[in-house]
Design an enzyme around this catalytic site. Structure first.
Site, PDB file in Angstrom:
ATOM      1  N   ARG A  85      -3.975 -12.423 112.701  1.00  0.00           N
ATOM      2  CA  ARG A  85      -3.797 -12.506 111.177  1.00  0.00           C
ATOM      3  C   ARG A  85      -3.132 -13.601 110.669  1.00  0.00           C
ATOM      4  O   ARG A  85      -3.701 -13.805 109.379  1.00  0.00           O
ATOM      5  CB  ARG A  85      -2.354 -11.230 110.868  1.00  0.00           C
ATOM      6  CG  ARG A  85      -2.909  -9.961 111.383  1.00  0.00           C
ATOM      7  CD  ARG A  85      -1.957  -8.976 111.418  1.00  0.00           C
ATOM      8  NE  ARG A  85      -2.715  -7.673 111.981  1.00  0.00           N
ATOM      9  CZ  ARG A  85      -1.751  -6.538 111.785  1.00  0.00           C
ATOM     10  NH1 ARG A  85      -0.710  -6.451 111.255  1.00  0.00           N
ATOM     11  NH2 ARG A  85      -2.426  -5.402 112.200  1.00  0.00           N
ATOM     12  N   ASP A 123       5.575   0.046  98.423  1.00  0.00           N
ATOM     13  CA  ASP A 123       5.150  -0.986  99.812  1.00  0.00           C
ATOM     14  C   ASP A 123       5.513  -2.276  99.634  1.00  0.00           C
ATOM     15  O   ASP A 123       5.635  -2.511  98.242  1.00  0.00           O
ATOM     16  CB  ASP A 123       3.873  -0.743 100.301  1.00  0.00           C
ATOM     17  CG  ASP A 123       3.306  -0.810 101.596  1.00  0.00           C
ATOM     18  OD1 ASP A 123       3.247  -0.105 102.440  1.00  0.00           O
ATOM     19  OD2 ASP A 123       3.284  -1.970 101.861  1.00  0.00           O
TER      20      ASP A 123
END
Ligand SMILES: C[S@@+](CC[C@H](N)C(=O)[O-])C[C@H]1O[C@@H](n2cnc3c(N)ncnc32)[C@H](O)[C@@H]1O
Length: 283
Positions: free
Chosen positions: A44, A154
């Site tokens: 990532r 979120d």
């Protein structure tokens, strides 16, 4: 001891750099990157390195150590979050909402524009709140004597943009059980093979960025809180602190839904397990 790992020369992640990333992610998001997840973290970070046009993860981490990296922290968090989700995931929660929660709330509150509030506390790309909206619309219908809303939050701003768009590849819907698919009231397919959730469901949801380990602006009370598949990333003190705040925001008789592999960090005097990962707030 973990040795530095190398996939390609530019994605080498030294122990010091891994420790830095783990520290920043823990401090800013409460997420614990466990040792067996290091390879995933490296992949990532490599994507972020590419976006920024840098030569290596080491260069990226050198940047993270500078004062000007403060603007990069949200991007780092976006990069490391795991957003896996699905429509009507862990269906038993939606069945509980349909059969045991909404009928009682309608009986209690209809007629005087009583409020019903649901919070999807780590909503990822939106499948969870849209599923809750679909079930709720099906049970409540279009009655105007109730004030129904879903808050969907979120930490990851990229994933929230996707959620708010309400557009998903049609294969996601093709896989759904035949009784659930029509509830999402899909609208036309676009040129990219995506279908859109109907405006009438989107209108029920407010998408906002909220970091669970920071202050929460909402006062509640909520009738149902979905907190599914996010506690797995937190340590026990973080979970316990968040749980106390959920209890404070939950209506007595309201419900907390956790993910399939999650449980309370410790028994809570005001939460009673009443079904599979379903907790009721006691008075
Ligand atoms: C695996 S997804 C779960 C999605 C959905 N609740 C479900 O069960 O299908 C976990 C989500 O938690 C979010 N998350 C992680 N740390 C967070 C934090 N500190 N505050 C808010 N959201 C967080 C991630 O961005 C990610 O979208």
């Amino acid at each position: 001891m973990l040795a530095p790992q190398t996939v390609q020369s530019d994605t080498t992640l030294s122990r010091d750099d891994m420790a830095l990333v783990a520290k920043l992610v823990y401090e800013h998001a409460g997420i614990v990157i466990r040792e067996h997840k290091e390879a995933m973290a490296r992949g990532r970070l490599a994507r972020r390195v590419k976006v920024l046009g840098l030569g290596s993860i080491a260069e990226y981490c050198a940047y993270l150590r500078t004062a000007s990296a403060v603007d990069e922290i949200p991007e780092l968090i976006n990069a490391v979050t795991t957003n896996h989700t699905a429509f009507f995931r862990e269906r038993h929660h939606f069945d509980h909402l349909r059969k045991d929660v909404l009928p009682r709330l309608i009986q209690e509150r209809a007629g005087r524009r009583g409020r019903i509030r649901i919070w999807s506390a780590a909503c990822s790309s939106g499948e969870e709140p849209y599923s809750a909206a679909a079930i709720s619309r099906d049970v409540i219908g279009h009655r105007s004597d109730l004030d129904f809303k879903i808050l969907a939050t979120d930490i990851d701003t990229d994933i929230l943009d996707r959620a708010a768009s309400g557009q998903y590849p049609t294969e996601q819907f093709d896989r759904l059980p035949a009784d659930l698919r029509p509830l999402l009231k899909l609208e036309g397919q676009n040129g990219r093979g995506e279908a859109r959730i109907a405006e009438e469901l989107k209108r029920l949801i407010a998408f906002k960025r909220l970091n669970l380990i920071e202050n929460w602006p909402m006062k509640g009370p909520f009738d149902v809180i979905f907190c599914r598949n996010v506690f797995i990333y937190f340590d026990t003190p973080t979970k316990a602190a968040i749980l106390d705040r959920y209890v404070a925001l939950l209506q007595p008789g309201g419900f907390l839904y956790l993910g399939h592999s999650e449980s309370l960090p410790q028994p809570h005097p005001q939460l009673r397990l009443i079904g599979r990962t379903i907790y009721e707030r006691t008075p």
